[in-house]
Write a protein that holds these residues in place. Structure first.
Motif, short mmCIF file in Angstrom:
data_model
loop_
_atom_site.label_atom_id
_atom_site.label_comp_id
_atom_site.label_asym_id
_atom_site.label_seq_id
_atom_site.Cartn_x
_atom_site.Cartn_y
_atom_site.Cartn_z
N ALA A 53 -10.86 24.85 4.63
CA ALA A 53 -11.98 25.37 5.41
C ALA A 53 -13.32 24.94 4.80
N SER A 54 -13.41 25.00 3.47
CA SER A 54 -14.65 24.63 2.79
C SER A 54 -14.96 23.15 2.99
N GLN A 55 -13.91 22.32 2.96
CA GLN A 55 -14.11 20.88 3.15
C GLN A 55 -14.65 20.58 4.55
N PHE A 56 -14.03 21.18 5.57
CA PHE A 56 -14.49 20.99 6.94
C PHE A 56 -15.92 21.51 7.10
N ALA A 57 -16.21 22.65 6.49
CA ALA A 57 -17.54 23.25 6.62
C ALA A 57 -18.60 22.34 6.01
N LEU A 58 -18.31 21.78 4.85
CA LEU A 58 -19.28 20.92 4.17
C LEU A 58 -19.54 19.66 5.00
N VAL A 59 -18.47 19.05 5.49
CA VAL A 59 -18.61 17.83 6.27
C VAL A 59 -19.41 18.10 7.55
N GLY A 60 -19.12 19.24 8.19
CA GLY A 60 -19.85 19.58 9.41
C GLY A 60 -21.32 19.80 9.14
N ALA A 61 -21.62 20.48 8.02
CA ALA A 61 -23.02 20.77 7.68
C ALA A 61 -23.76 19.48 7.33
N LEU A 62 -23.09 18.59 6.61
CA LEU A 62 -23.73 17.32 6.23
C LEU A 62 -23.98 16.45 7.46
N ALA A 63 -23.06 16.56 8.45
CA ALA A 63 -23.20 15.75 9.66
C ALA A 63 -24.45 16.14 10.45
N THR A 64 -24.85 17.42 10.36
CA THR A 64 -26.02 17.87 11.11
C THR A 64 -27.31 17.58 10.33
N GLY A 65 -27.17 16.93 9.18
CA GLY A 65 -28.35 16.53 8.42
C GLY A 65 -29.01 17.67 7.66
N GLY A 66 -28.20 18.64 7.25
CA GLY A 66 -28.75 19.76 6.48
C GLY A 66 -29.02 19.38 5.03
N ASN A 67 -29.73 20.24 4.33
CA ASN A 67 -29.96 20.08 2.91
C ASN A 67 -28.61 20.15 2.18
N PRO A 68 -28.35 19.25 1.21
CA PRO A 68 -27.02 19.21 0.58
C PRO A 68 -26.64 20.52 -0.11
N LEU A 69 -27.59 21.20 -0.69
CA LEU A 69 -27.25 22.44 -1.39
C LEU A 69 -26.99 23.59 -0.41
N THR A 70 -27.70 23.60 0.73
CA THR A 70 -27.42 24.60 1.77
C THR A 70 -26.00 24.38 2.30
N ALA A 71 -25.66 23.11 2.52
CA ALA A 71 -24.32 22.77 3.00
C ALA A 71 -23.27 23.23 2.00
N ALA A 72 -23.54 22.96 0.70
CA ALA A 72 -22.59 23.35 -0.34
C ALA A 72 -22.46 24.87 -0.42
N ALA A 73 -23.57 25.59 -0.18
CA ALA A 73 -23.52 27.05 -0.24
C ALA A 73 -22.58 27.62 0.82
N GLY A 74 -22.65 27.09 2.03
CA GLY A 74 -21.76 27.54 3.10
C GLY A 74 -20.31 27.31 2.74
N ALA A 75 -20.03 26.13 2.19
CA ALA A 75 -18.66 25.78 1.79
C ALA A 75 -18.20 26.69 0.65
N PHE A 76 -19.12 26.97 -0.27
CA PHE A 76 -18.79 27.81 -1.42
C PHE A 76 -18.43 29.24 -0.98
N PHE A 77 -19.25 29.81 -0.07
CA PHE A 77 -18.97 31.18 0.38
C PHE A 77 -17.61 31.28 1.06
N LEU A 78 -17.23 30.21 1.78
CA LEU A 78 -15.90 30.21 2.40
C LEU A 78 -14.81 30.19 1.34
N GLY A 79 -15.10 29.56 0.20
CA GLY A 79 -14.10 29.44 -0.85
C GLY A 79 -13.95 30.70 -1.70
#
Lengths: 102, 251
Positions: free
Chosen positions: B65-91
């Motif tokens: 789930a975290s992997q999919f979340a990170l890839v999805g967030a990066l695809a929308t051009g978000g800040n890398p640390l914001t994207a990582a935070a979403g993935a982290f919370f899922l983990g």
């Protein structure tokens, strides 16, 4: 480079929480409120992610072939289909609707 | 004599199951979910990550789930640390699996850093379903190994396949991510509280999308969990107080 930063941060963070679970004394996380929160947090995140990746296009909300794909996934889930089949149903229906010009 | 030892062993192990049955369970889960690494590989490469980056995610993050979340967030051009935070919370949920697993597996301290990478939904599900320590350990090890090898192999194949396909959207592969999330979410929606959290999170996630930077609305949607928890607590407290003060019957 930015992507690598995100990958490194996610990898470190995810490994840290996995290890923390194996190492911390049980009492710390055994409080009912903490456990309840831990159960509800993934629900919130997964629901938001499902909705966004289905209806979002950049900063705009759109209704396109992905919605049909997700509807197919819902049907597959209701029919108790295995995990892979649920994903496949979403992919095939989305591709089909797009091919028909949806 | 041998029978006697076998009996004592089994008793010390709390009942136990035949090893073969545990291995069968573990392989079933490991192979089925391991193959879905293909969907991740395709999604990730289709979102613009390189094959190397895609494989690094499966090797190092190893929680779907975290992997999919990170890839999805990066695809929308978000800040890398914001994207990582979403993935982290899922983990974060993996910490709670680890907690229960550390009790049932009772791993030596030296082994824990190596076992930690395999603490995920599937290994926890198989391992915690087993009676006895030996069965739990076999379940954890076989599920973990099968899943790790297959997930990474199919990630690579998916990433290479996506590069060959070119336009992954035409093949409907952008629907794989949300379908994975939905499949993970569905079994969690058991009670009213969980459904309320999901509903509120969807509203927050979609409602804030047009006005906040990419990746932030998902983090805001996570607030649905404490909000519902707070309301639940207040209602319970209110009901208890009502019963005490007025003797009002529960509706």
């Amino acid at each position: 480079m930015n992507t690598w930063i995100a990958i490194a941060a996610t990898a470190l963070g995810c490994y840290a929480v996995k290890l923390a679970g194996l190492l911390v004394p049980a009492g710390l996380l055994e409080r009912p409120l903490v456990r309840r929160f831990a159960a509800l947090l993934p629900v919130a995140l997964l629901a938001a992610l499902t909705a966004q990746q289905t209806f979002a296009d950049g900063h705009a909300l759109v209704l396109d072939a992905r919605a049909a794909g997700l509807a197919a996934a819902v049907v597959a889930l209701l029919l108790r289909a295995p995990f892979l089949l649920v994903v496949a149903a979403a992919v095939v229906v989305t591709a089909g609707v797009r091919a028909l010009g949806g | 004599m041998a029978e006697q030892t076998a009996l004592t062993d089994r008793r010390a192990d709390g009942g136990g199951r035949p090893d073969a049955a545990v291995v069968r369970d573990a392989l079933g889960v490991g192979i089925a979910v391991g193959l879905s690494g293909f969907a991740f590989g395709v999604t990730s490469a289709g979102s613009g990550l390189s094959v190397w980056q895609t494989c690094a995610l499966s090797l190092l993050v190893f929680t779907g789930a975290s992997q999919f979340a990170l890839v999805g967030a990066l695809a929308t051009g978000g800040n890398p640390l914001t994207a990582a935070a979403g993935a982290f919370f899922l983990g974060v949920r993996n910490a709670f699996y680890g907690l229960r697993l550390s009790q049932s597996l009772a791993l030596p301290r030296a082994v824990r850093p190596f076992a930690a990478q395999w603490v995920i939904d599937e290994t926890a599900a198989v391992s915690l379903a087993q009676p006895g320590r030996r069965a739990a350990r076999i379940g954890f090890g076989v599920t973990g190994l099968t899943l790790y090898v297959l997930w990474n192999l199919t990630t690579l194949l998916g990433a290479l396949g996506a590069e060959a396909i070119g336009d992954t959207d035409a093949w409907g592969l952008d629907a794989a991510g949300p379908a994975v999330f939905l499949a993970l979410l569905a079994p969690m929606l058991k009670t009213t509280a969980e459904r309320a959290v999901a509903g509120l999170a969807v509203l927050l996630g979609l409602g804030l999308l047009p006005v906040l930077p990419a990746g932030v609305p998902v983090l805001m949607a996570a607030l649905a969990a404490p909000v519902v928890l707070y309301l639940e607590g207040r209602r319970r407290a209110g009901r208890a107080a009502g019963r005490v003060h007025t003797g009002e019957e529960e509706r």
